[in-house]
Design a protein around this motif. Structure first.
Motif, PDB file in Angstrom:
ATOM      1  N   PRO A 305     -10.256  22.344  -7.789  1.00  0.00           N
ATOM      2  CA  PRO A 305     -10.336  21.444  -8.944  1.00  0.00           C
ATOM      3  C   PRO A 305     -11.533  20.481  -8.921  1.00  0.00           C
ATOM      4  O   PRO A 305     -11.899  19.924  -9.953  1.00  0.00           O
ATOM      5  N   GLU A 311     -12.156  22.849 -16.051  1.00  0.00           N
ATOM      6  CA  GLU A 311     -11.859  22.433 -17.421  1.00  0.00           C
ATOM      7  C   GLU A 311     -10.414  22.711 -17.820  1.00  0.00           C
ATOM      8  O   GLU A 311      -9.867  22.031 -18.684  1.00  0.00           O
ATOM      9  N   ARG A 313      -6.416  23.036 -16.477  1.00  0.00           N
ATOM     10  CA  ARG A 313      -5.469  22.722 -15.409  1.00  0.00           C
ATOM     11  C   ARG A 313      -4.388  23.797 -15.398  1.00  0.00           C
ATOM     12  O   ARG A 313      -3.605  23.917 -16.339  1.00  0.00           O
ATOM     13  N   ASP A 397      -8.337  19.530 -18.805  1.00  0.00           N
ATOM     14  CA  ASP A 397      -8.811  18.295 -18.183  1.00  0.00           C
ATOM     15  C   ASP A 397      -9.829  17.687 -19.136  1.00  0.00           C
ATOM     16  O   ASP A 397     -11.027  18.022 -19.128  1.00  0.00           O
ATOM     17  N   GLU A 399     -11.211  14.775 -19.440  1.00  0.00           N
ATOM     18  CA  GLU A 399     -12.323  14.006 -18.877  1.00  0.00           C
ATOM     19  C   GLU A 399     -13.431  14.930 -18.378  1.00  0.00           C
ATOM     20  O   GLU A 399     -14.616  14.676 -18.612  1.00  0.00           O
ATOM     21  N   ARG A 400     -13.043  16.014 -17.701  1.00  0.00           N
ATOM     22  CA  ARG A 400     -14.041  16.944 -17.193  1.00  0.00           C
ATOM     23  C   ARG A 400     -14.774  17.627 -18.345  1.00  0.00           C
ATOM     24  O   ARG A 400     -15.994  17.785 -18.328  1.00  0.00           O
TER      25      ARG A 400
END
Length: 470
Positions: A305, A311, A313, A397, A399-400
């Motif tokens: 991760p 990107e 999960r 994800d 934020e990513r």
């Protein structure tokens, strides 16, 4: 101490044969067991059950056409129904490695059903009376037409009852994920390299379309799989088959299965070639290719991760490494990938087997249908696991994804109509060389002001396509 098991003696044209007393097969099956001592690959239960349905339909039609006495036909129908329902799975011991016509498995079915029918009529196993495996259970039939008909039956039942629902469930699950990820802008990738912005919804919508196309491919090939050569008898001539048998047989199958089975207008084609089943295997191969694309994209997008793309999960499957504590791997995607590899390999076998028609008979039927049914089964099972235990639990994800979009260079492709290709290439080169963002590079080169850049280079807008001029 040696343990002896009770046996009985059955006789055929070649003499006496010793058979385990509690087994319902007969002399020909026992002889085949001693002759074909090769491997341990056996037909899946669906083929045995299809044989039960086949012999049930044949008995009904033979009774209607006056070929069988009603009393014998009733006993055969009852016994065949029990085979169809899985009550005699343990009495089909032969492996796939047998005569290329599948004669031994057809004889196995005839013997089991005859012995059970005689038992129902108050006779001991092995009597062949009043129900004879060849004269009565196999009436109006030959292995030449019965085994390929059962091949088509088993394939159609598995395609419609197992694989198609699994793929449709995957399509629905992928569509649900697409809706859940609406509006989340990400970086597209071509050649494994950063490209222009798109949305995660678009990614999963593409996957859903692949699943929908897989369902459509099954629907496309199914009409040809439902055409069966029953009624061709020996070599396709129809010898010893009463008029109307093939049509009435297919009517019985259709009524019992809900599938529109139809007689092949050329019994010779249906027995000497298996092009429809090769085509079905080709469809499975195409579906496997699509599924492998989806599985690989999901595991790449979920890689990390910390040091991968990260990107997506992936849901926790509770498994980990034997040496690296807490490590999580995309196991379910890997299982689906392996199933796809198996299908591709099976298709090569089916292709070779399908090309083994010699004059009026294909002589690689057992290995052809074994591989075809395995492909259907592993794809269906793997798709269900992938859909329920991985896709349904996927998340993004955010934020990513946002950080990747912020650092993306190719967003400035939107400036091509305003600045021209060469000037945009200068922006990219400066951003790469100086390790700065494309916005900073564009402003530093004085090619446009901040307001114009922000108006044109809007990742969310770029993800839906179109053009914004300066």
């Amino acid at each position: 101490m040696t343990t002896t098991h009770p046996t009985r003696i059955e006789r055929d044209a070649f003499g006496a044969v010793e058979i385990p007393a509690d087994r319902y097969w007969g002399a020909q099956t026992q002889r085949a067991l001693g002759l074909f001592e090769i491997g341990d690959e056996r037909f899946p239960a669906v083929l045995v059950h299809a044989f039960g349905l086949h012999k049930w339909a044949a008995a009904r039609v033979n009774a209607k056409l006056g070929v069988l006495d009603a009393r014998l036909a009733d006993a055969i129908e009852t016994a065949a129904t029990e085979v169809r329902d899985g009550e005699f799975d343990g009495h089909f011991p032969l492996t796939v490695w047998q005569t290329g016509s599948g004669t031994q498995t057809n004889m196995n079915a005839n013997e089991v059903i005859a012995n059970r029918a005689n038992e129902l009529l108050g006779q001991p196993l092995g009597t062949k009376s009043p129900v004879h495996p060849n004269d009565h259970v196999n009436a109006s039939q030959s292995s030449n037409d019965s085994f390929p008909t059962v091949m088509h039956m088993a394939a159609a039942l598995e395609l419609t009852g197992r694989l198609r629902p699994a793929l449709d469930e995957l399509r629905v699950t992928l569509q649900a994920r697409a809706r859940a990820f609406a509006g989340i802008v990400k970086v597209a990738r071509t050649h494994l390299m950063d490209a222009v912005p798109m949305t995660m919804e678009q990614t999963f919508d593409a996957f859903a379309h692949q699943a929908a196309n897989a369902v459509a491919r099954i629907d496309s090939v199914l009409p040809r799989v439902l055409v069966v050569p029953q009624g061709g008898s020996a070599a396709g001539t129809g010898l010893n088959v009463p008029p109307g048998f093939a049509e009435a047989f297919c009517d019985e199958l259709a009524g019992a299965s809900g599938l529109a089975f139809a007689p092949n207008p050329s019994k010779f084609e249906g027995m000497g070639a298996h092009d429809a089943l090769v085509e079905a295997s080709g469809v499975l191969n195409a579906i496997a290719v699509a599924l492998l694309k989806i599985a690989n994209d999901v595991r790449w997008l979920g890689s990390g991760p910390r040091c991968g793309l990260g990107e997506l999960r992936l849901p926790d499957d509770g498994l980990t490494s034997s040496i690296m504590p807490g490590k999580r791997n995309p196991t379910i995607a890997e299982v689906l990938a392996q199933a796809c590899f198996q299908v591709a390999g099976n298709h090569q076998t089916v292709t070779m087997a399908g090309a083994s028609g010699n004059f009026e008979l294909n002589v690689a039927k057992p290995v052809l249908i074994y591989n075809l049914l395995q492909s259907i089964r592993v794809l269906a099972d793997a798709v269900v696991v992938f859909s329920r235990r991985l896709v349904a639990g996927l998340d993004v994800d955010r934020e990513r994804v946002a950080a990747n979009v912020e650092n993306a260079l190719l967003v400035v492709t939107a400036l091509n109509p305003v600045l021209g290709y060469d000037n945009v290439a200068r922006i990219i080169a400066k951003a790469v060389d100086e390790r700065i963002g494309p916005r900073a590079a564009a402003l530093a080169l004085g090619l446009l002001d901040a307001h114009a850049y922000d108006r044109i280079v809007d990742p969310a807008r770029l993800a839906v396509g179109g053009r914004v001029d300066g």
